[in-house]
Write an enzyme that holds these catalytic residues in place. Structure first.
Site, PDB file in Angstrom:
ATOM      1  N   GLU A 178       0.738  -1.110   0.025  1.00 39.75           N
ATOM      2  CA  GLU A 178      -0.015   0.028  -0.012  1.00 39.75           C
ATOM      3  C   GLU A 178       1.058   1.232   0.066  1.00 39.75           C
ATOM      4  O   GLU A 178       0.653   2.240  -0.729  1.00 39.75           O
ATOM      5  CB  GLU A 178      -0.751   0.034   1.224  1.00 39.75           C
ATOM      6  CG  GLU A 178      -1.698   1.215   1.528  1.00 39.75           C
ATOM      7  CD  GLU A 178      -2.899   1.181   2.421  1.00 39.75           C
ATOM      8  OE1 GLU A 178      -3.206  -0.185   2.660  1.00 39.75           O
ATOM      9  OE2 GLU A 178      -3.337   2.116   2.762  1.00 39.75           O
ATOM     10  N   ARG A 179       1.980   1.146   0.676  1.00 41.35           N
ATOM     11  CA  ARG A 179       2.825   2.296   1.183  1.00 41.35           C
ATOM     12  C   ARG A 179       3.471   2.547  -0.292  1.00 41.35           C
ATOM     13  O   ARG A 179       3.921   3.768  -0.880  1.00 41.35           O
ATOM     14  CB  ARG A 179       3.678   2.198   2.100  1.00 41.35           C
ATOM     15  CG  ARG A 179       2.531   2.497   3.509  1.00 41.35           C
ATOM     16  CD  ARG A 179       3.451   2.094   4.688  1.00 41.35           C
ATOM     17  NE  ARG A 179       2.173   2.385   5.685  1.00 41.35           N
ATOM     18  CZ  ARG A 179       2.315   1.918   6.994  1.00 41.35           C
ATOM     19  NH1 ARG A 179       3.538   0.847   7.465  1.00 41.35           N
ATOM     20  NH2 ARG A 179       1.523   1.739   7.796  1.00 41.35           N
TER      21      ARG A 179
END
Lengths: 260, 383
Positions: free
Chosen positions: B243-244
């Site tokens: 996600e990051r």
């Protein structure tokens, strides 16, 4: 049904192109991409093969340095294979020289039911190659197709005209040039891109095609570029002041330009 | 240094063309309505093979290298609505990585395959009203009853929450506190007891629907557990790395486009008898962002290389997320400022860009959580 599509690989129009001051021709030593004009022919060919329920699309192209980037795009769209002609002796080829090479490449590609081209390339704009290919292959030529359907051994074409279109029918095989914008070219999908890596590209030189090097390139060119000059800056726009009748002036201008 | 192949470049062209021709023309309308047709759009993108580019081929994925994910992120970041880009990233890199990595074959067949095809829309449900970045504080609980989990609780700020077909839910499955005793469970949103209690009205990312979800005795099979029961927190931490990184990849594209557009505007806009670009202050501010962008891009490349070697990349993902959001926010502030009044009205792109980029310092782990992680890694926390 087997369809051959002539595709040109051109310098990316998004990057500023440059003319070689010595040869007076477009520099083509960088990365080349598929001419957008040809993406319509590729799409049309893929749709015709789908509609026929079998067959394949083969690409033919002529490019320096064995360049295949543009061909890979068309292969990723779904074409099955390609013939690429690359030979130092082709530098300086005019439209007729190009047509001679492409005609031989089309013969090498195998038995074609239909040959599609763009009406003209986006970097050369001679607009004469499709008809010359047809003549060299002794095939009928139909130009400016906005719609193509194949019916048995004949092709039916709606041929774009200034005022509408003509219905044209001719026997196959034939050479048909396709106008831009008549179909929506598909995007190369991820799987198409991966599959294109392993699709065959038959790289050949003039000797493989039996073309005399003296008949093409600078040696065989029947035309000469005598001068290149910077294009004039675009003229300022015409401002129509609205005195209550501005609409009429605009209508007249559009009529003069044959837009309405 | 990464090596980009002809196929990588072709893939970039496809994504850029799809964004420009098929997504951007609709973004104004979607921003206005506050959502976008996720099923329709994801199906189209799935057909083009843009979902699950790294996932197993037998599940319909592309089995490709991580560079493709980076390119996908960068090009989606050039979308006219970062909300749509974010919603798509939820499908590709936030809700599905754990299922792909740890899910049983049956669970993948039922939920991952249709997600890759774009036939199902997904959400990741972690945050709660009292547990955002502090994941260990979450309270939603699943209690085992035979072969079923019975789930009660609520989730907050859930992207795609009003449209999702299934959720990758993180909840407590034992009485152990803190990080222990959590599991990831696939919850179909058609299950009785599941409701979307409200759609949230946000500052930015307005084309992306965000919801509060409620679970009241929601029963799903224990077989819907992703991976090992009780390992949910660890699995989610791994999923957070994806996600990051996708956030950072998207910000590279977003900042790049904003730089291009702002520079073009400064060339065009005349003030005091010269283009605005003639002002050295404006030149240098944008040049400074360009330098930051170069560093972010190269940091991402290093992270991609590490990811491809299968090494832990917690530090890289943390740095990427923190710096990408901050550079994007600075770029957004400059874009609005340098456009003047033109940048403050909704009809021009800087206003939306300003609102959208603000999210990335909050969502996916707030800046402060990234800083806390880095402080711990660097031995800065008090002993």
């Amino acid at each position: 049904m087997n369809v051959v599509v002539c595709v040109k690989q051109i310098p990316d129009p998004a990057d500023p192109g440059a003319l070689d001051p010595n040869t007076k021709t477009l520099k083509r030593d960088g990365k080349l991409i598929l001419d957008e004009s040809d993406s319509y022919g590729v799409e049309m060919a893929l749709q015709l093969v789908d509609a026929a329920g079998g067959g394949e699309v083969t690409l033919v192209s002529m490019a320096p340095n064995g360049e295949t980037a543009g061909l890979r795009t068309a292969l990723a769209m779904g074409a099955a294979k390609a013939v690429l002609v690359s030979d130092d002796a082709l530098q300086g080829s005019d439209a007729l020289g190009t047509s001679k090479v492409l005609a031989k490449a089309i013969e090498r590609a195998g038995q074609a039911d239909l040959i599609l081209t763009a009406t003209e390339s986006s970097d050369g704009y001679t607009g004469t190659v499709p008809e010359q290919i047809a003549e060299l292959l002794s095939l009928p030529s139909v130009t400016f197709a906005k719609s193509i359907t194949v019916d048995g051994s004949s092709v039916k074409v709606q041929r774009q005209t200034e005022s509408g279109y003509d219905d044209v029918e001719c026997p196959l095989p034939a050479v048909v040039s396709v106008t831009a914008g008549v179909v929506e070219p598909r995007y190369p999908s991820f799987k198409g891109i991966m599959a294109a890596k392993s699709k065959p590209v038959d790289q050949v030189g003039l000797g493989d095609l039996g073309v005399d090097a003296g008949s093409v390139g600078w040696a065989g060119a029947g035309q000469e570029i005598v001068e290149i000059a910077t294009a004039e800056a675009r003229a300022a726009s015409t401002v129509v002041e609205d005195d209550g009748e501005a609409f009429q002036k605009i209508v007249d201008m559009l009529a003069e330009l044959k837009i309405v | 240094m990464l090596t980009f192949t002809e196929e990588h470049e072709m893939f970039r062209t496809t994504v850029r063309d799809v964004v420009r021709n098929e997504i951007d023309p609709h973004c104004d309308e979607w921003e206005h309505t506050g959502d976008f047709p996720a099923h329709q759009l994801f199906k189209r993108l799935g057909d083009l093979g843009l979902i699950g580019v790294e996932y197993d081929a037998e599940m319909g994925g592309g089995a490709a290298d991580h560079v493709y994910t980076m390119i996908l992120g960068e090009e989606m970041g050039r979308c006219a609505s970062l909300g749509v880009a974010m919603a798509f990233a939820v499908q590709t890199d936030m809700a599905t990585p754990s299922l792909h990595e740890f899910g049983s074959p049956e669970l993948k067949e039922q939920f991952l395959r249709p997600a890759i095809a774009g036939d199902m829309v997904t959400s990741v449900a972690v945050s709660e009203p009292d547990a955002g970045s502090d994941v260990a504080a979450l309270r939603t609980r699943a209690v085992r009853d035979g072969d079923e989990w019975v789930i009660n609780g609520s989730k907050m700020w859930i992207t795609n929450g009003t449209q999702a077909d299934w959720l990758c839910l993180l909840c407590r499955t034992s009485d152990e506190g803190g990080y222990r005793g959590m599991s990831q469970i696939v919850v179909p949103t058609s299950t009785p007891g599941f409701t979307v209690s409200r759609k949230l009205d946000k500052l930015g990312m307005r084309a992306s629907d965000t919801a509060e979800l409620v679970f009241e005795d929601v029963r799903v099979p224990v077989a819907n557990t992703i991976g090992e029961i009780g390992r949910g927190f660890q699995q989610q931490m791994s999923q957070f790395q994806n996600e990051r990184m996708i956030a950072s990849y998207q910000m590279v594209g977003a900042i790049e486009l904003a730089l291009e557009r702002t520079a073009a505007y400064l060339q065009e806009r005349q003030a005091f008898g010269a283009p605005l670009a003639a002002n050295q202050y404006l030149q240098y501010e944008l040049a400074d962002v360009a330098a930051d962008l170069d560093m972010l891009r190269h940091h991402n490349w290093a992270a991609v290389a590490k990811y491809q070697r299968g090494e832990d990349m917690t530090r890289e993902a943390t740095v990427a997320k923190l710096k990408a959001a901050r550079i994007a926010r600075r770029m957004a502030d400059l874009a609005v400022q340098f456009h003047g009044g033109m940048g403050y009205v909704e009809e021009n792109w800087p206003a939306r860009f300003f609102r959208d980029t603000r999210l990335w310092s909050i969502g996916g782990g707030a800046d402060e959580v990234m800083l806390r992680t880095l402080a711990r890694m660097n031995g800065i926390l008090p002993g």
